[in-house]
Design a protein around this motif. Structure first.
Motif, PDB file in Angstrom:
ATOM      1  N   VAL A  80      -6.525   0.228  -3.505  1.00 24.23           N
ATOM      2  CA  VAL A  80      -6.188   0.129  -2.087  1.00 24.23           C
ATOM      3  C   VAL A  80      -4.977  -0.775  -1.906  1.00 24.23           C
ATOM      4  O   VAL A  80      -4.901  -1.870  -2.483  1.00 24.23           O
ATOM      5  CB  VAL A  80      -7.383  -0.410  -1.280  1.00 24.23           C
ATOM      6  N   ILE A  81      -4.040  -0.326  -1.102  1.00 27.52           N
ATOM      7  CA  ILE A  81      -2.852  -1.108  -0.776  1.00 27.52           C
ATOM      8  C   ILE A  81      -3.185  -2.005   0.409  1.00 27.52           C
ATOM      9  O   ILE A  81      -3.484  -1.510   1.506  1.00 27.52           O
ATOM     10  CB  ILE A  81      -1.676  -0.162  -0.429  1.00 27.52           C
ATOM     11  N   ASP A  82      -3.142  -3.316   0.211  1.00 26.31           N
ATOM     12  CA  ASP A  82      -3.528  -4.220   1.293  1.00 26.31           C
ATOM     13  C   ASP A  82      -2.651  -5.468   1.368  1.00 26.31           C
ATOM     14  O   ASP A  82      -3.020  -6.449   2.025  1.00 26.31           O
ATOM     15  CB  ASP A  82      -5.000  -4.618   1.162  1.00 26.31           C
ATOM     16  N   THR A  83      -1.481  -5.458   0.704  1.00 28.42           N
ATOM     17  CA  THR A  83      -0.541  -6.570   0.805  1.00 28.42           C
ATOM     18  C   THR A  83       0.830  -6.024   1.185  1.00 28.42           C
ATOM     19  O   THR A  83       1.150  -4.860   0.913  1.00 28.42           O
ATOM     20  CB  THR A  83      -0.419  -7.329  -0.526  1.00 28.42           C
ATOM     21  N   PRO A  84       1.679  -6.845   1.804  1.00 22.08           N
ATOM     22  CA  PRO A  84       3.028  -6.387   2.162  1.00 22.08           C
ATOM     23  C   PRO A  84       3.818  -5.885   0.962  1.00 22.08           C
ATOM     24  O   PRO A  84       4.519  -4.871   1.060  1.00 22.08           O
ATOM     25  CB  PRO A  84       3.657  -7.634   2.781  1.00 22.08           C
ATOM     26  N   THR A  85       3.711  -6.554  -0.167  1.00 17.30           N
ATOM     27  CA  THR A  85       4.462  -6.129  -1.350  1.00 17.30           C
ATOM     28  C   THR A  85       4.049  -4.727  -1.774  1.00 17.30           C
ATOM     29  O   THR A  85       4.902  -3.859  -2.049  1.00 17.30           O
ATOM     30  CB  THR A  85       4.233  -7.115  -2.512  1.00 17.30           C
TER      31      THR A  85
ATOM     32  N   ALA B  99      -1.543   7.464  -1.924  1.00 19.02           N
ATOM     33  CA  ALA B  99      -1.619   6.072  -1.484  1.00 19.02           C
ATOM     34  C   ALA B  99      -2.831   5.896  -0.589  1.00 19.02           C
ATOM     35  O   ALA B  99      -3.021   6.659   0.366  1.00 19.02           O
ATOM     36  CB  ALA B  99      -0.343   5.685  -0.731  1.00 19.02           C
ATOM     37  N   LEU B 100      -3.653   4.914  -0.896  1.00 19.98           N
ATOM     38  CA  LEU B 100      -4.777   4.516  -0.045  1.00 19.98           C
ATOM     39  C   LEU B 100      -4.413   3.179   0.580  1.00 19.98           C
ATOM     40  O   LEU B 100      -4.178   2.204  -0.133  1.00 19.98           O
ATOM     41  CB  LEU B 100      -6.067   4.379  -0.867  1.00 19.98           C
ATOM     42  N   VAL B 101      -4.355   3.127   1.905  1.00 17.52           N
ATOM     43  CA  VAL B 101      -3.807   1.950   2.593  1.00 17.52           C
ATOM     44  C   VAL B 101      -4.844   1.358   3.536  1.00 17.52           C
ATOM     45  O   VAL B 101      -5.496   2.082   4.295  1.00 17.52           O
ATOM     46  CB  VAL B 101      -2.537   2.336   3.391  1.00 17.52           C
ATOM     47  N   ASP B 102      -4.973   0.033   3.504  1.00 18.99           N
ATOM     48  CA  ASP B 102      -5.856  -0.696   4.409  1.00 18.99           C
ATOM     49  C   ASP B 102      -5.026  -1.158   5.612  1.00 18.99           C
ATOM     50  O   ASP B 102      -4.336  -2.187   5.539  1.00 18.99           O
ATOM     51  CB  ASP B 102      -6.460  -1.898   3.694  1.00 18.99           C
ATOM     52  N   PRO B 103      -5.063  -0.434   6.731  1.00 23.36           N
ATOM     53  CA  PRO B 103      -4.204  -0.794   7.863  1.00 23.36           C
ATOM     54  C   PRO B 103      -4.639  -2.078   8.563  1.00 23.36           C
ATOM     55  O   PRO B 103      -3.811  -2.769   9.163  1.00 23.36           O
ATOM     56  CB  PRO B 103      -4.330   0.415   8.795  1.00 23.36           C
TER      57      PRO B 103
ATOM     58  N   LEU C 132      -9.127   2.908   6.771  1.00 25.06           N
ATOM     59  CA  LEU C 132      -8.393   3.341   5.581  1.00 25.06           C
ATOM     60  C   LEU C 132      -7.576   4.559   5.968  1.00 25.06           C
ATOM     61  O   LEU C 132      -8.068   5.433   6.685  1.00 25.06           O
ATOM     62  CB  LEU C 132      -9.359   3.704   4.444  1.00 25.06           C
ATOM     63  N   VAL C 133      -6.332   4.601   5.523  1.00 29.00           N
ATOM     64  CA  VAL C 133      -5.505   5.792   5.714  1.00 29.00           C
ATOM     65  C   VAL C 133      -5.005   6.239   4.352  1.00 29.00           C
ATOM     66  O   VAL C 133      -4.711   5.412   3.475  1.00 29.00           O
ATOM     67  CB  VAL C 133      -4.329   5.553   6.684  1.00 29.00           C
ATOM     68  N   GLN C 134      -4.935   7.569   4.181  1.00 27.27           N
ATOM     69  CA  GLN C 134      -4.580   8.134   2.891  1.00 27.27           C
ATOM     70  C   GLN C 134      -3.364   9.043   3.043  1.00 27.27           C
ATOM     71  O   GLN C 134      -3.270   9.787   4.011  1.00 27.27           O
ATOM     72  CB  GLN C 134      -5.734   8.971   2.326  1.00 27.27           C
ATOM     73  N   PHE C 135      -2.470   8.992   2.055  1.00 25.16           N
ATOM     74  CA  PHE C 135      -1.290   9.834   2.056  1.00 25.16           C
ATOM     75  C   PHE C 135      -1.047  10.398   0.660  1.00 25.16           C
ATOM     76  O   PHE C 135      -1.447   9.801  -0.346  1.00 25.16           O
ATOM     77  CB  PHE C 135      -0.033   9.038   2.458  1.00 25.16           C
ATOM     78  N   LYS C 136      -0.351  11.541   0.635  1.00 28.17           N
ATOM     79  CA  LYS C 136       0.143  12.068  -0.628  1.00 28.17           C
ATOM     80  C   LYS C 136       1.447  12.801  -0.349  1.00 28.17           C
ATOM     81  O   LYS C 136       1.577  13.495   0.666  1.00 28.17           O
ATOM     82  CB  LYS C 136      -0.855  13.030  -1.284  1.00 28.17           C
ATOM     83  N   ARG C 137       2.400  12.618  -1.241  1.00 22.50           N
ATOM     84  CA  ARG C 137       3.664  13.344  -1.166  1.00 22.50           C
ATOM     85  C   ARG C 137       4.089  13.685  -2.585  1.00 22.50           C
ATOM     86  O   ARG C 137       3.966  12.850  -3.486  1.00 22.50           O
ATOM     87  CB  ARG C 137       4.738  12.506  -0.477  1.00 22.50           C
ATOM     88  N   THR C 138       4.564  14.888  -2.771  1.00 26.23           N
ATOM     89  CA  THR C 138       4.987  15.310  -4.104  1.00 26.23           C
ATOM     90  C   THR C 138       6.065  14.360  -4.614  1.00 26.23           C
ATOM     91  O   THR C 138       7.077  14.131  -3.955  1.00 26.23           O
ATOM     92  CB  THR C 138       5.535  16.746  -4.064  1.00 26.23           C
TER      93      THR C 138
END
Length: 440
Positions: free
Chosen positions: A19-24, A69-73, A58-64
């Motif tokens: 899970v992506i949960d930091t600015p970096t 990406a799993l993101v903790d908003p 949680l929000v999820q994205f995918k791009r070719t």
């Protein structure tokens, strides 16, 4: 012809991301998505059965080229992260969402600005699919079935387990391929313009400011049992509003404090003293959810919050409702009666059949014609035209409103919110039914 069993996809082909949960981590993701191209697969997970409101946890994205990406908003918002850079990174790319009206409002609340949409659920309905859940669509068009076991999980709890991250990632894993297959079928059936108009409509609707519902307490389950009991409705209103205040303050799902069935039971019984109140057990006991498996443990996390709301709170709410003068009692439900909105037809077919048989006959014939067109075009009937618009047309035609030419019906449908393709496809057929009814 042999039937091939769908392949079970248990986890994303590129592995289960953290899970992506930091600015970096967030800005690293933005860079990846900016350097990739093509549409964006998107989804979101909420905790509406556990927490107050419809916030995305949680929000999820995918791009070719960029992966999943799993993101903790929520964590990012707490650290002051803005979604502006992500919006710039994806630009005008098409967002692929299944059942977009569920997710678009939450995306907008967070700060996302999708500019183009492809809704795979709506695409399935345009293509005439009888089953249009995501798993059904992937089975039909990709020969893949998804391992889906955590749809009702508490997505607000951290850390997310690997199983939950796997589930969330699968929601976007094959959306890009699914869109491609569906788009091929849409073009083959000559429905590309239909789809374009529908997706434009959904995007505008899903990103528009939310409208507050008047009297939300009237949506309490089973409230029809009290349709002519104004004092009972007052109790429903008072308990619903008190429950909502408590739930908002504690950030807990209202149903975990007091279930709708308990509200209705109290409204019917109208307890006036401590003995009568104590006899209604559901008002005096903590709500316990028993659905089996890990979810029971998820619900039990909220027991300390539940215990903060004492039964006396419900008792006082009931007494307030019982003390109201008659002039302050809510009006009885008008379901099944003529609408207060000018030109809006009643929903109850029983009401049509008993009180307006001529209009009911026109409605039945119009619906039969729509069903035939749906069958001929390979499209589900409710996608061809929203049922309420059909009712409104037949209702107003029965009142003598001139709706017996194609041009008049097309204009009426568009003013009712139908898209251009719908009005042009159906205008002539519906006008013919009105003419038949007038000449009868």
């Amino acid at each position: 012809m042999t039937h091939t069993e769908p392949v079970l996809l248990k986890e994303p082909r590129g592995g289960v991301p953290d899970v992506i949960d930091t600015p970096t981590q967030f800005y690293d993701m933005v860079d990846r998505f900016a350097q990739a191209d093509g549409p964006i697969a998107a989804d979101a997970e909420r905790a509406s059965g556990y927490r107050y409101g419809q916030q995305d946890w949680l929000v999820q994205f995918k791009r070719t080229g960029a992966g999943i990406a799993l993101v903790d908003p929520v964590a990012l918002a707490q650290q002051g992260v803005s979604w502006g850079p992500f919006n710039d990174a994806v630009g005008d790319a098409t967002w692929i969402i299944h059942d977009s009206l569920q997710d678009l409002p939450g995306f907008v609340d967070i700060g996302m600005t999708p500019r183009a949409l492809f809704d795979t659920e709506l695409a399935a309905r345009l293509l005439g699919c009888q089953r249009f859940g995501l798993a059904a669509c992937t089975e039909k068009y990709l020969g893949i079935t998804l391992a889906k076991e955590h749809s009702a999980a508490d997505w607000s709890h951290r850390p997310l387990t690997r199983d939950l991250r796997d589930y969330a990632a699968l929601d976007v894993e094959v959306l890009i391929e699914l869109r491609q297959r569906m788009l091929e079928q849409i073009k083959a059936q000559g429905k590309e313009e239909w789809a374009r108009q529908e997706f434009t409509y959904l995007l505008a609707k899903g990103t528009a400011p939310r409208e507050e519902q008047p009297d939300p307490w009237r949506h309490t389950s089973y409230i029809s049992k009290l349709s002519h009991d104004r004092r009972g409705l007052a109790i429903v209103r008072e308990l619903w509003e008190e429950r909502d205040r408590q739930a908002r303050e504690l950030d807990i799902a209202p149903s975990l404090l007091l279930q709708d069935s308990a509200i209705i039971k109290a409204a019917i019984a109208k307890p006036r003293n401590s003995r009568q109140f104590a006899s209604i057990r559901v008002l005096n006991e903590r709500v316990r959810m028993h659905v089996g498996g890990e979810r029971d443990k998820m619900f039990e996390r909220y027991a300390p919050l539940q215990r903060k709301v004492k039964p006396s709170i419900w008792k006082q709410a009931i007494l307030r409702a019982l003390a109201l003068p008659a002039s302050q009692l809510p009006t009885a439900s008008r379901e099944g009666q003529e609408s207060d909105d000018v030109g809006k037809a009643p929903r109850s077919l029983k009401y049509w059949r008993i009180h307006h048989p001529d209009r009911y006959e026109l409605l039945e014939k119009s619906r039969a014609r729509l069903n035939q067109i749906a069958q001929d075009t390979g499209t589900t009937a409710d996608v061809l035209l929203r049922p309420q618009i059909v009712r409104n047309l037949c209702w107003q035609a029965g009142e003598g409103v001139a709706l017996d030419t194609t041009e008049l019906v097309v204009d009426f449908l568009e003013r009712q919110g139908a898209r251009q393709w719908q009005a042009e496809l159906l205008g002539g057929a519906l006008a013919a039914k009105v003419r038949q009814a007038v000449l009868k």
